[in-house]
Design a protein around this motif. Structure first.
Motif, PDB file in Angstrom:
ATOM      1  N   ILE A  13      -7.763 -32.288 -38.644  1.00  0.00           N
ATOM      2  CA  ILE A  13      -9.296 -32.332 -38.169  1.00  0.00           C
ATOM      3  C   ILE A  13      -9.014 -33.356 -36.605  1.00  0.00           C
ATOM      4  CG2 ILE A  13     -11.823 -33.751 -37.763  1.00  0.00           C
ATOM      5  CD1 ILE A  13     -12.141 -32.476 -41.162  1.00  0.00           C
ATOM      6  N   ALA A  14      -9.005 -33.498 -35.610  1.00  0.00           N
ATOM      7  CA  ALA A  14      -8.188 -34.639 -34.696  1.00  0.00           C
ATOM      8  C   ALA A  14     -10.192 -34.812 -34.245  1.00  0.00           C
ATOM      9  CB  ALA A  14      -8.653 -33.586 -32.892  1.00  0.00           C
ATOM     10  N   PHE A  15     -10.274 -36.234 -34.825  1.00  0.00           N
ATOM     11  CA  PHE A  15     -11.225 -37.280 -34.548  1.00  0.00           C
ATOM     12  C   PHE A  15     -11.467 -37.895 -32.849  1.00  0.00           C
ATOM     13  CE2 PHE A  15     -10.114 -36.711 -39.381  1.00  0.00           C
ATOM     14  CZ  PHE A  15     -10.914 -37.019 -39.701  1.00  0.00           C
ATOM     15  N   ASP A  16     -10.816 -37.441 -32.067  1.00  0.00           N
ATOM     16  CA  ASP A  16     -11.029 -38.562 -31.132  1.00  0.00           C
ATOM     17  C   ASP A  16     -12.117 -37.726 -30.003  1.00  0.00           C
ATOM     18  OD1 ASP A  16      -9.176 -35.953 -30.377  1.00  0.00           O
ATOM     19  OD2 ASP A  16      -8.406 -36.570 -29.090  1.00  0.00           O
ATOM     20  N   ASN A  17     -12.685 -36.301 -30.248  1.00  0.00           N
ATOM     21  CA  ASN A  17     -13.205 -35.611 -29.426  1.00  0.00           C
ATOM     22  C   ASN A  17     -15.154 -35.411 -30.536  1.00  0.00           C
ATOM     23  OD1 ASN A  17     -12.014 -36.126 -27.162  1.00  0.00           O
ATOM     24  ND2 ASN A  17     -10.913 -34.029 -27.987  1.00  0.00           N
ATOM     25  N   ILE A  18     -15.228 -35.850 -31.529  1.00  0.00           N
ATOM     26  CA  ILE A  18     -16.092 -35.355 -31.840  1.00  0.00           C
ATOM     27  C   ILE A  18     -17.036 -36.667 -32.090  1.00  0.00           C
ATOM     28  CG2 ILE A  18     -14.482 -34.697 -34.028  1.00  0.00           C
ATOM     29  CD1 ILE A  18     -15.515 -36.701 -35.749  1.00  0.00           C
ATOM     30  N   ILE A  19     -18.794 -36.066 -32.393  1.00  0.00           N
ATOM     31  CA  ILE A  19     -19.469 -37.029 -32.008  1.00  0.00           C
ATOM     32  C   ILE A  19     -19.219 -37.786 -33.514  1.00  0.00           C
ATOM     33  CG2 ILE A  19     -21.029 -35.165 -30.414  1.00  0.00           C
ATOM     34  CD1 ILE A  19     -22.886 -34.802 -32.919  1.00  0.00           C
ATOM     35  N   SER A  20     -20.463 -38.634 -33.575  1.00  0.00           N
ATOM     36  CA  SER A  20     -20.222 -39.548 -34.691  1.00  0.00           C
ATOM     37  C   SER A  20     -21.208 -39.377 -35.602  1.00  0.00           C
ATOM     38  CB  SER A  20     -20.952 -41.193 -34.223  1.00  0.00           C
ATOM     39  OG  SER A  20     -22.483 -40.753 -34.011  1.00  0.00           O
ATOM     40  N   LEU A  21     -21.361 -39.459 -36.863  1.00  0.00           N
ATOM     41  CA  LEU A  21     -22.112 -38.995 -37.297  1.00  0.00           C
ATOM     42  C   LEU A  21     -23.504 -39.399 -37.407  1.00  0.00           C
ATOM     43  CD1 LEU A  21     -23.023 -38.212 -40.390  1.00  0.00           C
ATOM     44  CD2 LEU A  21     -22.068 -40.509 -41.619  1.00  0.00           C
ATOM     45  N   ASP A  22     -23.303 -40.406 -37.176  1.00  0.00           N
ATOM     46  CA  ASP A  22     -25.055 -40.752 -36.772  1.00  0.00           C
ATOM     47  C   ASP A  22     -26.184 -39.981 -35.766  1.00  0.00           C
ATOM     48  OD1 ASP A  22     -25.465 -43.439 -37.828  1.00  0.00           O
ATOM     49  OD2 ASP A  22     -25.021 -44.616 -36.111  1.00  0.00           O
ATOM     50  N   SER A  23     -24.557 -39.415 -34.620  1.00  0.00           N
ATOM     51  CA  SER A  23     -25.514 -38.703 -33.391  1.00  0.00           C
ATOM     52  C   SER A  23     -25.325 -37.642 -33.836  1.00  0.00           C
ATOM     53  CB  SER A  23     -24.553 -38.415 -32.455  1.00  0.00           C
ATOM     54  OG  SER A  23     -24.912 -37.310 -31.602  1.00  0.00           O
ATOM     55  N   ALA A  24     -24.315 -37.112 -35.579  1.00  0.00           N
ATOM     56  CA  ALA A  24     -24.527 -36.271 -35.458  1.00  0.00           C
ATOM     57  C   ALA A  24     -25.837 -35.435 -36.828  1.00  0.00           C
ATOM     58  CB  ALA A  24     -23.933 -35.330 -37.161  1.00  0.00           C
ATOM     59  N   VAL A  25     -26.249 -36.740 -37.399  1.00  0.00           N
ATOM     60  CA  VAL A  25     -28.086 -36.554 -37.885  1.00  0.00           C
ATOM     61  C   VAL A  25     -28.859 -36.613 -37.602  1.00  0.00           C
ATOM     62  CG1 VAL A  25     -29.037 -38.263 -40.028  1.00  0.00           C
ATOM     63  CG2 VAL A  25     -27.078 -37.807 -40.163  1.00  0.00           C
ATOM     64  N   ASN A  26     -29.364 -37.672 -35.869  1.00  0.00           N
ATOM     65  CA  ASN A  26     -30.251 -37.635 -34.702  1.00  0.00           C
ATOM     66  C   ASN A  26     -30.270 -35.808 -35.213  1.00  0.00           C
ATOM     67  OD1 ASN A  26     -30.806 -40.008 -35.676  1.00  0.00           O
ATOM     68  ND2 ASN A  26     -29.223 -40.840 -33.987  1.00  0.00           N
ATOM     69  N   LYS A  27     -29.055 -35.172 -34.176  1.00  0.00           N
ATOM     70  CA  LYS A  27     -29.168 -33.965 -33.577  1.00  0.00           C
ATOM     71  C   LYS A  27     -29.506 -32.754 -34.861  1.00  0.00           C
ATOM     72  CE  LYS A  27     -26.081 -34.523 -30.147  1.00  0.00           C
ATOM     73  NZ  LYS A  27     -27.031 -33.886 -28.212  1.00  0.00           N
ATOM     74  N   ALA A  28     -29.365 -33.134 -36.183  1.00  0.00           N
ATOM     75  CA  ALA A  28     -29.848 -32.167 -37.006  1.00  0.00           C
ATOM     76  C   ALA A  28     -31.011 -32.700 -37.908  1.00  0.00           C
ATOM     77  CB  ALA A  28     -29.032 -33.330 -38.503  1.00  0.00           C
ATOM     78  N   LYS A  29     -31.747 -34.106 -37.148  1.00  0.00           N
ATOM     79  CA  LYS A  29     -33.397 -34.079 -37.739  1.00  0.00           C
ATOM     80  C   LYS A  29     -33.834 -33.192 -36.591  1.00  0.00           C
ATOM     81  CE  LYS A  29     -33.161 -38.322 -40.645  1.00  0.00           C
ATOM     82  NZ  LYS A  29     -33.454 -39.304 -40.274  1.00  0.00           N
ATOM     83  N   ASP A  30     -33.089 -33.260 -35.594  1.00  0.00           N
ATOM     84  CA  ASP A  30     -34.098 -32.768 -34.272  1.00  0.00           C
ATOM     85  C   ASP A  30     -34.578 -30.695 -34.305  1.00  0.00           C
ATOM     86  OD1 ASP A  30     -34.520 -35.266 -32.573  1.00  0.00           O
ATOM     87  OD2 ASP A  30     -32.614 -35.378 -31.379  1.00  0.00           O
ATOM     88  N   ALA A  31     -33.434 -30.243 -34.843  1.00  0.00           N
ATOM     89  CA  ALA A  31     -33.278 -29.463 -34.977  1.00  0.00           C
ATOM     90  C   ALA A  31     -34.125 -28.912 -36.649  1.00  0.00           C
ATOM     91  CB  ALA A  31     -31.799 -28.899 -35.546  1.00  0.00           C
ATOM     92  N   ALA A  32     -34.557 -29.691 -37.838  1.00  0.00           N
ATOM     93  CA  ALA A  32     -34.765 -29.137 -38.495  1.00  0.00           C
ATOM     94  C   ALA A  32     -36.222 -29.846 -39.310  1.00  0.00           C
ATOM     95  CB  ALA A  32     -33.994 -29.829 -39.633  1.00  0.00           C
ATOM     96  N   GLY A  33     -36.357 -31.243 -37.801  1.00  0.00           N
ATOM     97  CA  GLY A  33     -37.639 -31.380 -37.746  1.00  0.00           C
ATOM     98  C   GLY A  33     -37.011 -32.874 -39.152  1.00  0.00           C
ATOM     99  N   ASP A  34     -38.386 -33.775 -39.040  1.00  0.00           N
ATOM    100  CA  ASP A  34     -37.909 -35.094 -40.143  1.00  0.00           C
ATOM    101  C   ASP A  34     -37.689 -35.671 -41.618  1.00  0.00           C
ATOM    102  OD1 ASP A  34     -37.140 -37.503 -39.382  1.00  0.00           O
ATOM    103  OD2 ASP A  34     -39.135 -38.399 -40.092  1.00  0.00           O
ATOM    104  N   GLY A  35     -36.584 -35.394 -42.202  1.00  0.00           N
ATOM    105  CA  GLY A  35     -36.271 -35.490 -43.372  1.00  0.00           C
ATOM    106  C   GLY A  35     -35.559 -36.583 -43.563  1.00  0.00           C
TER     107      GLY A  35
END
Length: 83
Positions: free
Chosen positions: A16-38
């Motif tokens: 896995i190349a880590f230089d271009n990936i979004i952060s875990l915090d950003s991923a969690v926020n995007k997942a919450k936006d897509a799935a509703g709160d949780g």
């Protein structure tokens, strides 16, 4: 051991190349936006067929939601809800 394994080609393709990936915090926020709160129930960073993705697991009451996000763009790949 075949030539690709000997030269590390197979291992490099799985890395896995880590230089271009979004952060875990950003991923969690995007997942919450897509799935509703949780609340965050778990996460993983994986690579399959050359595509790196975050898999974020959320729990909202009795519902479990798994959201796969492209690790580079943050776009939702898949959303799976379990009651």
């Amino acid at each position: 051991m075949d030539a690709d394994e000997k030269n590390g080609t197979a291992k490099n393709n799985e890395a896995i190349a880590f230089d271009n990936i979004i952060s875990l915090d950003s991923a969690v926020n995007k997942a919450k936006d897509a799935a509703g709160d949780g609340s965050l129930n778990g996460w993983s960073l994986e690579k399959d067929d050359g595509r790196t993705y975050w898999e974020i697991s959320l729990k909202d009451g009795n519902n479990n939601v798994a959201v796969k996000l492209d690790a580079n763009s943050g776009q939702v790949i898949e959303k799976d809800e379990d009651d």
